[in-house]
Design a protein around this motif. Structure first.
Motif, PDB file in Angstrom:
ATOM      1  N   GLU A  91     -30.325  29.257 -44.436  1.00  0.00           N
ATOM      2  CA  GLU A  91     -30.587  28.363 -43.295  1.00  0.00           C
ATOM      3  C   GLU A  91     -32.085  28.214 -43.048  1.00  0.00           C
ATOM      4  O   GLU A  91     -32.585  27.097 -42.827  1.00  0.00           O
ATOM      5  CB  GLU A  91     -29.897  28.895 -42.043  1.00  0.00           C
ATOM      6  N   ARG A  92     -32.811  29.328 -43.105  1.00  0.00           N
ATOM      7  CA  ARG A  92     -34.257  29.273 -42.853  1.00  0.00           C
ATOM      8  C   ARG A  92     -34.981  28.535 -43.976  1.00  0.00           C
ATOM      9  O   ARG A  92     -35.895  27.748 -43.726  1.00  0.00           O
ATOM     10  CB  ARG A  92     -34.819  30.686 -42.665  1.00  0.00           C
ATOM     11  N   GLN A 104     -26.838  34.161 -45.414  1.00  0.00           N
ATOM     12  CA  GLN A 104     -26.630  32.997 -44.547  1.00  0.00           C
ATOM     13  C   GLN A 104     -27.908  32.653 -43.789  1.00  0.00           C
ATOM     14  O   GLN A 104     -28.320  31.485 -43.727  1.00  0.00           O
ATOM     15  CB  GLN A 104     -25.486  33.262 -43.567  1.00  0.00           C
ATOM     16  N   GLU A 105     -28.533  33.660 -43.202  1.00  0.00           N
ATOM     17  CA  GLU A 105     -29.800  33.409 -42.494  1.00  0.00           C
ATOM     18  C   GLU A 105     -30.862  32.934 -43.461  1.00  0.00           C
ATOM     19  O   GLU A 105     -31.627  32.001 -43.156  1.00  0.00           O
ATOM     20  CB  GLU A 105     -30.289  34.674 -41.787  1.00  0.00           C
ATOM     21  N   MET A 133     -34.133  40.566 -43.073  1.00  0.00           N
ATOM     22  CA  MET A 133     -33.288  39.381 -43.032  1.00  0.00           C
ATOM     23  C   MET A 133     -31.845  39.836 -42.856  1.00  0.00           C
ATOM     24  O   MET A 133     -31.410  40.780 -43.512  1.00  0.00           O
ATOM     25  CB  MET A 133     -33.452  38.584 -44.334  1.00  0.00           C
ATOM     26  N   SER A 134     -31.103  39.165 -41.991  1.00  0.00           N
ATOM     27  CA  SER A 134     -29.742  39.626 -41.696  1.00  0.00           C
ATOM     28  C   SER A 134     -28.791  39.438 -42.869  1.00  0.00           C
ATOM     29  O   SER A 134     -27.802  40.154 -42.995  1.00  0.00           O
ATOM     30  CB  SER A 134     -29.194  38.886 -40.478  1.00  0.00           C
TER      31      SER A 134
END
Length: 288
Positions: free
Chosen positions: A147-148, A143-144, A139-140
Motif C-alpha cells: 500500500e505504501r 499489505q502495508e 513494517m507491519s
C-alpha cells in the motif's frame, strides 16, 4: 521478441585483467567492459544516507562518463539510493533504538534522483529498489508495504522500468506478485543473503511473472568468500554447479514466455563474476 542480458555487479576490478581487461596501466574500465557484456549493475549510488539531513545523489560527471563509455544498445540496472528505500537508519548496536529515515519513499527526493540520471536515461534497463529485512518493528507486513509503495510509485515518473528486491521471505507471496503486476513492476530475484533459493520462488510463482525480471546472483557468505579470495576475483573458489542448471532453466522459461531478463552476477557468488558468466553461457549453449 524478448532479450536476455547477462552482466556483472559493478565492474572496476584489477583482478579481472587477463580475463576481460588488458594488462595496461590506464584504460577506461567501463568501455573495455562493454566490449564483452551488454549490461552491468551500478550499486555505488545505493549508499546515500549519511544522516538525518544529509543525502548524496549521483554526480553529474560520473553519470555523463558512464553514458559516454558504452554503446547505445548497452543497458544499466541501477540500485536506487538507500536514502529512499530504508525505513530506518542502520543500527550500530543492537541495543540502540530504531530511528525513522525521514526520506523513506520520499517522492521529491526520488524525483531529484531521477533528474541526475537524465544523461543516462536511454541506457537504463531497470531501476531497482532494494529493501532490507523488514521486521514487525519496521513494517507491519506485506499489505502495508504494498500500500505504501503503491502510493509512492503513483507519483513517480513511469517512463522507467522499476524493480523490487525484498529480503524478507515472508513478503514473497501471491499478494506481492499481484502487486507487481498491477503496477508493472519487475521482480528482482536475489540468490543469497538468507533468502530462499530463487529456483524455489520461481517454481511457486512463475505463473504470476508478467514483466521484465532481474536475477541477482550473490553468495550466502560475503565475508567468508572475501577472506578466501583476499580481494582477488580471478578464480572460482566456491562453485555453484548444483544451482546454475536451475538458473539456466529459469532463463529458458523467460525466453519461452517472451519475458525480458537481466542476470547480474556478483564476484561473491563463486569468486569471479566473469568466469561464472562464462559457465552460464556455456550451459545455455549446451541446453539449446
Amino acid at each position: 521478441m524478448s532479450f536476455i542480458r547477462i552482466g556483472t555487479c559493478s565492474w572496476k576490478y584489477n583482478s579481472w585483467q587477463g580475463i576481460i581487461y588488458p594488462f595496461e596501466e590506464k584504460f577506461n574500465y567501463l568501455r573495455e567492459y562493454s566490449k564483452h557484456y551488454n549490461t552491468v549493475e551500478i550499486d555505488q549510488w545505493f549508499w546515500s544516507l549519511h544522516g538525518l539531513d544529509k543525502v548524496s545523489l549521483p554526480k553529474e560527471k560520473d553519470v555523463k562518463d558512464y553514458a559516454a563509455s558504452v554503446p547505445d544498445k548497452f543497458r544499466f540496472t541501477i540500485k536506487i539510493p538507500n536514502s529512499i528505500s530504508l525505513t530506518h537508519f542502520y543500527k550500530k548496536k543492537k541495543s540502540e533504538p530504531l530511528v525513522k529515515n525521514p526520506f523513506f519513499l520520499n517522492p521529491d527526493l526520488f524525483s531529484d534522483f531521477l533528474s541526475t540520471l537524465i544523461p543516462l536515461e536511454k541506457k537504463i534497463g531497470v531501476l531497482m529498489f532494494q529493501f532490507e529485512y523488514l521486521n514487525k518493528e519496521k513494517m507491519s507486513g506485506v499489505q502495508e508495504f504494498t500500500e505504501r509503495f503503491e502510493d509512492f510509485i503513483s507519483k513517480a515518473d513511469r517512463s522507467y522500468q522499476y524493480g523490487i528486491e525484498l529480503r524478507n521471505p515472508n513478503y514473497i507471496n501471491k499478494i506481492f506478485f499481484e502487486f507487481l503486476n498491477r503496477n508493472n513492476l519487475s521482480m528482482v530475484f536475489l540468490q543469497g543473503y538468507y533468502m530462499p533459493p530463487v529456483w524455489n520462488i520461481f517454481k511457486e510463482y512463475k505463473d504470476y511473472i508478467e514483466n521484465t525480471v532481474v536475477i541477482r546472483l550473490h553468495g550466502p557468505d560475503r565475508s567468508g568468500i572475501e577472506e578466501i579470495t583476499g580481494g582477488d576475483w580471478s578464480e572460482i573458489v566456491q562453485p555453484k554447479d548444483e544451482e546454475l542448471p536451475q538458473i539456466i532453466d529459469m532463463i529458458k522459461y523467460f525466453r519461452t514466455k517472451k519475458i525480458d531478463a537481466y542476470i547480474n552476477v556478483n564476484n561473491h557468488y563463486e569468486g569471479s563474476a566473469p568466469l561464472t558468466i562464462k559457465k552460464i553461457k556455456s550451459l545455455l549453449k549446451s541446453k539449446v
